[in-house]
Design a protein around this motif. Sequence first.
Motif, PDB file in Angstrom:
ATOM      1  N   ASP A  20     -62.868  -8.822  56.261  1.00  0.00           N
ATOM      2  CA  ASP A  20     -62.216  -8.138  55.138  1.00  0.00           C
ATOM      3  C   ASP A  20     -60.706  -8.359  55.172  1.00  0.00           C
ATOM      4  OD1 ASP A  20     -64.450  -6.797  53.729  1.00  0.00           O
ATOM      5  OD2 ASP A  20     -64.773  -5.906  55.700  1.00  0.00           O
ATOM      6  N   HIS A  66     -68.580  -9.612  60.417  1.00  0.00           N
ATOM      7  CA  HIS A  66     -69.602  -8.555  60.370  1.00  0.00           C
ATOM      8  C   HIS A  66     -70.379  -8.678  59.070  1.00  0.00           C
ATOM      9  CE1 HIS A  66     -66.205  -6.800  58.174  1.00  0.00           C
ATOM     10  NE2 HIS A  66     -67.125  -6.160  57.469  1.00  0.00           N
ATOM     11  N   HIS A 109     -68.818 -11.720  57.186  1.00  0.00           N
ATOM     12  CA  HIS A 109     -67.523 -11.913  56.521  1.00  0.00           C
ATOM     13  C   HIS A 109     -66.409 -11.222  57.295  1.00  0.00           C
ATOM     14  CE1 HIS A 109     -68.852  -7.921  55.105  1.00  0.00           C
ATOM     15  NE2 HIS A 109     -67.559  -7.644  54.984  1.00  0.00           N
ATOM     16  N   GLN A 156     -61.227  -1.739  61.718  1.00  0.00           N
ATOM     17  CA  GLN A 156     -61.692  -1.007  60.534  1.00  0.00           C
ATOM     18  C   GLN A 156     -62.923  -0.219  60.935  1.00  0.00           C
ATOM     19  OE1 GLN A 156     -62.864  -4.982  58.519  1.00  0.00           O
ATOM     20  NE2 GLN A 156     -64.214  -3.519  57.502  1.00  0.00           N
TER      21      GLN A 156
END
Length: 248
Positions: A154, A227, A152, A164
């Motif tokens: 984020d 990821h 996915h 991130q």
Amino acid sequence: MSEPMESVVTTAPPDVAERVEAVNWARVTAELDARGCATIENLLTDDECRSIAGLYSERSAFRSRVVMSSHGFGSGEYQYFDYPQPGLVAGLRTAIYPYLVSIANRWHESMRFDTRFPATHAEYLERCHNAGQRRATPLLLSYGPGDYNCLHQDLYGDHVFPLQLAVLLSEPGRDFAGGEFVMTEQRPRRQSRAEVVPLRRGDAVVFAVRHRPVRGKRGCYRVNLRHGVSRVRSGQRRALGVIFHDAS
Ligand SMILES: O=C(O)CCC(=O)C(=O)O
Ligand SMILES: [Fe+2]
């Protein structure tokens, strides 16, 4: 027992900024540029991992809980921390952002995206909040046997900070087996590339949220990343996710 927990919840340990400063950011930057992810060993101590992982049962620390199977996101669950964030989480977010912002700005320039990012996380949060992205995004994930996290990205609104991190809070081989952090990279007109990131408890992986630039024969092009986490074969795995944009 309650004292160390309190101190983690309310204030960042005084040395978190120093620990972040001591990271070899030149290496992290080179790895991010080369493959879109980089590990930082021993970012958190065992005690900090235990304390943060232990917050999972303190429902009042969180704004919402997501059961992944209900949304087709995988299996397992996670909770988003609420503001005010636990000191360690807020401390990491504030301390790490300035080291990533120059990479973020350089990547955006290479990929010909217009957005540039301000020098401090406080300024960036103000931008998110003014645009209606006001809800905290750092999260605590909890996986049991058979659980996994589908590939996915984020994204929580138009404002996306391009990097991130995730910190593994459980010890592989002792607390759980399987459950590897996985990243895939989709290049234009080519087959996808997967990267499995080995982590120990307390290690962090910094990675691209959605895109990263890759130098080609005719300048830079952008690749698309996702990821996730492979199936936990046994035991319990917890992880802390630190996302720099807030959610609408
Ligand atoms: O459980 C993990 O290691 C990764 C969780 C995740 O998807 C994230 O932190 O955004
Ligand atoms: Fe994620």
